[in-house]
Design a protein around this motif. Structure first.
Motif, PDB file in Angstrom:
ATOM      1  N   VAL B  11     -76.250 -27.725  -3.611  1.00  0.00           N
ATOM      2  CA  VAL B  11     -76.939 -27.283  -4.827  1.00  0.00           C
ATOM      3  C   VAL B  11     -78.344 -27.891  -4.874  1.00  0.00           C
ATOM      4  CG1 VAL B  11     -76.909 -27.364  -7.334  1.00  0.00           C
ATOM      5  CG2 VAL B  11     -74.783 -27.008  -6.091  1.00  0.00           C
ATOM      6  N   LEU B  12     -78.421 -29.175  -4.520  1.00  0.00           N
ATOM      7  CA  LEU B  12     -79.719 -29.849  -4.518  1.00  0.00           C
ATOM      8  C   LEU B  12     -80.655 -29.192  -3.502  1.00  0.00           C
ATOM      9  CD1 LEU B  12     -81.141 -32.243  -5.855  1.00  0.00           C
ATOM     10  CD2 LEU B  12     -80.375 -33.669  -3.957  1.00  0.00           C
ATOM     11  N   LEU B  14     -80.711 -26.123  -2.749  1.00  0.00           N
ATOM     12  CA  LEU B  14     -81.236 -24.896  -3.357  1.00  0.00           C
ATOM     13  C   LEU B  14     -82.424 -25.226  -4.253  1.00  0.00           C
ATOM     14  CD1 LEU B  14     -81.051 -21.870  -4.030  1.00  0.00           C
ATOM     15  CD2 LEU B  14     -79.429 -22.447  -5.826  1.00  0.00           C
ATOM     16  N   ALA B  15     -82.247 -26.265  -5.107  1.00  0.00           N
ATOM     17  CA  ALA B  15     -83.331 -26.640  -6.019  1.00  0.00           C
ATOM     18  C   ALA B  15     -84.575 -27.062  -5.232  1.00  0.00           C
ATOM     19  CB  ALA B  15     -82.865 -27.765  -6.930  1.00  0.00           C
ATOM     20  N   LEU B  16     -84.358 -27.825  -4.173  1.00  0.00           N
ATOM     21  CA  LEU B  16     -85.504 -28.288  -3.375  1.00  0.00           C
ATOM     22  C   LEU B  16     -86.158 -27.133  -2.615  1.00  0.00           C
ATOM     23  CD1 LEU B  16     -84.096 -31.675  -2.010  1.00  0.00           C
ATOM     24  CD2 LEU B  16     -85.917 -31.366  -3.693  1.00  0.00           C
TER      25      LEU B  16
END
Lengths: 394, 662
Positions: B11-12, B14-16
């Motif tokens: 998930v991180l 994706l955010a990055l």
């Protein structure tokens, strides 16, 4: 908690890596201009040309053509670089708010999305850990059993006051099974069947209780219960598993393997019995097809086996005899029960009590004298066991 | 907890990835050096997060953590360790994870090796990579999440698809994906160039190592997949024109064209627009391949799971990237300046011919692959476009290309001299000979086609080293001078020679197998003997064996020649216990470049006979040795020093250095 700390740590480290260049003071001296990079390439092409010429890879005329062309590109890039240097773009005009927004966005988005898709509280369950859990009754399993024991105690208190509550017995019976209290389980299942009527799970539960009582073999009683359960519901996983086990114990290993395989392949089957079937496959498949590497000892109902094994042989024998006597007495009162008669006949014949078995056949035939179908069933059943039907069919 | 940490890392990532798309883009457009400087670190961070996530999933497979749905569905605690590892990408979710792992790896590599790129170009490239990563990571998380949990964990998993339980799975998908996804770098460079509005010779040189890298992996991946299908499927074929194979072949054709046109662009600044278009096409075809394989449009070994939503989402991603890139191309390409002029008979001309033929070939394969799908979608009618179509279209296209390949490296840039013209005559001579032989074949039915094929194969191999030979100066120059010259040749010259020779080796293998292979299908009982191309094959019998997670019936064949025992071949039929799935394991014996191939059919009911298929495949392994040579050639080219130009020294010293160079 540890999970949150580690997740936060991961986020901080990665964001640190990302924002490190933005936090450092800019070093304008170290940044080359865009077109310097082009110049580097063209200069290299020129150098390459010279070495090619030296080696005789290309001739002088070709080299001149090429040099002129690269020279033109070089000059163009030179001019562009000069113009760029003159324009002197201001470097490092950091956009504070934009960077702050970016820094806030990543963890926020991650947390929101993770909250939507993740299962934060859930532990990993590697196979090694799960096996350990099963092999160490002192840890998790004991705790689970404590809970069950608590529940059982409450249910027992309740049923002592209301012994006619069929639903109570129905709930209690599987718990007894789980605790390995086979005789209590059998009693509870029988009461539940008597009060609420027979269903596949009750019949097969009763069968499992008999299985445990017999010390881990599918004896006649267990078998007839399982057969009854399958007749009620052909998809009853527990019965299908034990009937296959019975086949295996009876020497029909291929039939057993087939039964387990279809059980495993069946989507509707209960996972725990699929797993048991897997174990069965491993155990008997391994024996039948010679050494399966890494095959482990059978893990079927360890606690049950332990429980029954702790009984003395006499106790066990006495218990079985007692059960048969009860069944016999019940059939005298209520003879209209084909399955019951079949169970009784088989019990006697398995125990080697042939006269009693033939006597039971005779009594059954008398009881069904007016019913063609049931009469026929008993005759066939007796014939299958190699018992004489008392001259009725001869 | 460890599993959830992997999930969170994804998930991180994706955010990055979103940051990786936005921050460098804004930085490049506004000239903000700090934001541009963040680009490489963003690429590193995304790679780290995805690698962690992938590592956790792998751990789940190795530790048989069946509380992960994906692991339970595709693994089994009894599987050998290797297949627990490879099982990670032996399914839809896991293979998409591998896809983004490689994508982010390439992003990190561009960031790492990109110090010789102008900062704004590098930032743009990384930003485009970030956009692709965002799309696919989002796709994974929201439609194909490999971290979906299952509680309580079942005792045993459902096993990996038996056909995939092979070393091939350890090698083929990673290589193929390295190739597919490698083209994303070229794509990113093309988009960056279009946005930045500057496309020049330098751009071509910066892209070249990435094109080469992707091409090397794709070549190796396709060849590996072909060999895997050859020995695992038991049909004895090495290429089936299966839509999934075509899906990997189209990017290869486009990528090969790109490799050659980038050469023209680097040397002559010509074919710029065309090169950019090819860079977009190569990756678009890779995406199309991913779509065809992953959407479930095609039913094959590769379509692990079919789910309409996934198909629609992948299609949307496909349309977005390909459509967006082409629109950008249409808007911007007219602003690009034209490059150098050249005569038809010149190195550029030859490379253009190469490009024309390769792209036509790619279009041919494209039509043959998608036409049946289109027909099915429109009319519901199922038609199959098989080998006959491709034999009739693809093969004739290839013949002129194969004939022309050796000429290319010999021609001079810009304009070929008389020598070149003479060579053109040779081509005509070749065509004439060809036409004559074809007539002869039609008239008499002699195996002339095979002779032509073999001739072309040798022509390619010998011709590949013509440039090297010419440049060595032999035999006029002494051996010593020649050796000195050869060792001084740029490595890319050797690369060209090896890659072209590899093409010739493949041609030889294909022609030899198609023309001279022998096939027998017969029923055999234990003790039976049959003849196969001068070998005598004895069927000894069958015996059951127990594998770790399968049982098998192994047949034993003794191969002998003139009474001398040569080899024992053991084909088998397996049944994988967990899935009750039968597979056929072909038995292969290699002699020189040729192979004896035996596959078992079904037992004949009511007898002790079994259907046996035997093949004698002359020189078949050349088909896979060729690609190995091509890969070696690619590696030679990649190691050429031209591709390792450093970053410029700071501008203060620029003039001095320039003066020194001149």
């Amino acid at each position: 908690m540890l999970f949150i700390i580690l997740a936060a740590l991961l986020t901080i480290v990665l964001l640190g890596i990302v924002f490190w260049p933005a936090l450092r003071p800019a070093e304008p001296a170290a940044t080359a201009h865009e077109h310097d990079f082009d110049l580097e390439i063209y200069k290299d092409q020129l150098r390459e040309l010279d070495t090619d010429l030296e080696r005789g890879v290309i001739n002088a005329a070709q080299a001149d053509y090429a040099r002129a062309e690269i020279g033109r590109r070089l000059l163009a890039a030179e001019d562009a670089a000069q113009a760029e240097a003159d324009a002197k773009r201001t470097a490092g005009n950091t956009r504070g708010p934009m960077l702050a927004a970016a820094a806030a966005f990543a963890p926020l988005a991650a947390v929101v999305i993770y909250a939507a898709v993740g299962s934060p509280g859930m532990d990993a369950q590697p196979l090694a850990g799960r096996l350990q859990e099963r092999q160490q009754p002192m840890t998790a399993q004991t705790l689970q059993n404590l809970d069950v024991k608590e529940l059982v105690k409450k249910a027992e208190d309740h049923l002592r006051a209301n012994p006619d509550d069929g639903r109570g017995w129905d709930v209690l019976a599987p718990m007894y099974l789980r605790l390995g209290r086979a005789d209590d389980a059998r009693d509870a299942f029988e009461r539940a069947i008597a009060m609420l009527g027979e269903t596949a799970p009750r019949r097969s539960g009763l069968g499992q209780a008999y299985y445990m009582l017999s010390g881990g073999a599918v004896d006649v009683n267990a078998r007839s219960e399982f057969e009854r359960a399958v007749a009620l519901d052909p998809n009853d996983s527990r019965s299908r598993f034990f009937l296959a086990l019975a086949a295996a114990e009876g020497g029909n290993v291929n039939g057993a393997l087939e039964g387990w395989k279809t059980l495993i392949a069946d989507n509707r089957a209960a996972p725990e019995w699929k797993a048991a079937a897997q174990e069965g496959l491993r155990r008997f498949g391994g024996e039948a097809l010679a050494m399966a590497p890494g095959s482990s000892a059978p893990q079927l109902d360890q606690e049950t086996v332990k429980n029954v094994q702790s009984m003395s042989a006499e106790d066990r024998q006495a218990m079985i005899g007692n059960m048969i006597a009860q069944l016999d007495a019940r059939l005298r009162d209520n003879p209209d029960d084909v399955a019951g008669w079949q169970r009784l006949i088989r019990s006697y014949s398995v125990l080697g009590k042939k006269p009693e078995a033939e006597d039971a056949v005779k009594r059954a035939l008398e009881a069904f004298a007016s019913d063609e179908t049931k009469h026929g069933q008993i005759v066939e059943f007796a014939a299958a066991l190699g018992l004489s039907s008392g001259g009725t069919t001869q | 907890m460890i599993v959830e940490l992997g999930h969170y890392a994804l998930v991180l990532a994706l955010a990055l990835s979103v940051l990786q798309t936005v921050v460098p883009f804004v930085g490049a457009r506004t000239g903000d050096t700090r934001q541009m400087a963040m680009a490489p670190n963003l690429a590193f961070a995304v790679f780290a997060a995805i690698a962690l996530s992938f590592g956790v999933l792998t751990w789940g497979y190795v530790a048989s953590d069946f509380s992960i749905l994906n692991v339970w569905e595709n693994s089994n605690s009894q599987q050998p360790l290797l297949f627990k590892f490879t099982g990670v990408w032996g399914n839809h979710e896991g293979s998409m994870m591998l896809w983004i792992l490689i994508l982010s790896l390439f992003g990190a590599l561009v960031a790492f090796f990109g110090s010789n790129l102008p900062p704004s170009l590098r930032a743009m490239v990384i930003s485009v990579q970030g956009l692709i990563a965002t799309a696919f990571t989002g796709f994974i998380l929201f439609t194909s999440n490999p971290f979906t949990r299952l509680s309580p964990a079942p005792l045993e998993g459902q096993d990996l698809n038996p056909i995939l339980q092979d070393v091939g799975l350890a090698i083929h998908p990673p290589l193929l994906y390295l190739g597919y996804v490698g083209f994303s770098v070229c794509f990113a460079f093309a988009i960056a160039a279009l946005v930045e509005g500057r496309i020049d010779a330098a751009w071509a040189r910066w892209v070249r190592p990435w094109t080469l890298t992707a091409w090397i992996f794709l070549t190796a991946g396709i060849a590996m997949g072909s060999y895997w299908a050859y020995y695992e499927l038991g049909w004895g074929g090495w290429w089936f024109w299966d839509p999934v194979e075509n899906a990997s072949f189209m990017p290869w054709l486009a990528g090969t064209a790109l490799l050659h046109s980038a050469l023209v662009m680097e040397k002559r600044e010509a074919l710029k627009v065309w090169t950019i278009l090819l860079a977009i096409l190569a990756f678009s075809l890779s995406l199309l391949g991913t779509f065809l394989v992953r959407s479930g449009v095609l039913t094959s070994v590769h379509a692990f799971a079919s789910d309409p939503t996934r198909g629609v989402v992948i299609l949307a991603i496909l349309v977005f990237f390909i459509g967006g890139a082409l629109i950008l191309f249409a808007l911007r390409s007219s602003t690009l300046s034209n490059g150098g002029l050249f005569h038809p008979i010149s190195r550029e001309g030859a490379l253009l011919l190469n490009n024309l033929i390769l792209t036509t070939a790619a279009a041919t394969v494209f039509v043959g692959t998608l036409y049946p799908l289109a027909i099915e979608a429109l009319t519901g009618e199922k038609i199959s476009v098989g080998a006959p179509y491709f034999d009739a279209t693809f093969a004739p296209l290839m013949i002129p290309l194969l004939l022309a390949v050796p000429f290319g490296p010999l021609l001079a840039w810009k304009r070929g001299d008389l020598f070149g013209a003479a060579q053109r005559l040779y081509v005509f001579a070749g065509i004439a000979i060809l036409a004559g032989l074809v007539t002869l074949y039609l008239a008499t039915g002699a195996p002339v086609l095979a002779a032509i094929g073999v001739t072309i194969g040798f022509w390619l191999i010998v011709g590949a080293f013509a440039e090297v030979w010419q440049k060595s100066g032999l035999p006029k120059a002494g051996v010593r001078t020649a050796m000195a010259r050869l060792s001084g040749l740029p490595r890319s010259v050797w690369g060209t020679a090896f890659a072209h020779a590899g093409l010739g080796v493949i041609t030889l293998g294909i022609v030899s197998v198609s023309a001279f292979q022998e096939e027998h299908v017969l029923r055999m009982a234990p003790g039976d003997t049959t003849d196969l191309s001068g070998f005598s094959v004895l069927f000894e019998g069958m015996e059951p064996r127990q594998g770790p997670n399968y049982t098998e019936n192994v047949a034993t064949f003794q191969v002998s020649r003139d009474g001398k025992q040569i080899a024992t071949i053991n084909p088998a039929k397996r049944i994988y216990t967990a899935r009750r799935m039968p597979t056929t394991e072909a038995g292969i014996h290699t002699r020189g470049f040729s192979q004896i191939y035996i596959a078992l059919g079904d037992p004949v009911e009511g007898s002790n006979q079994i259907v046996v298929r035997l093949w004698w495949k002359p020189d078949v392994t050349l088909i896979w040795f060729g690609p190995i040579l091509m890969v070696i050639g690619g590696l030679f080219s990649l190691s050429d020093r031209r591709l390792r130009i450093g970053a410029p020294v700071p501008s203060a010293r620029r003039r001095q250095v320039l003066a020194a160079a001149e």
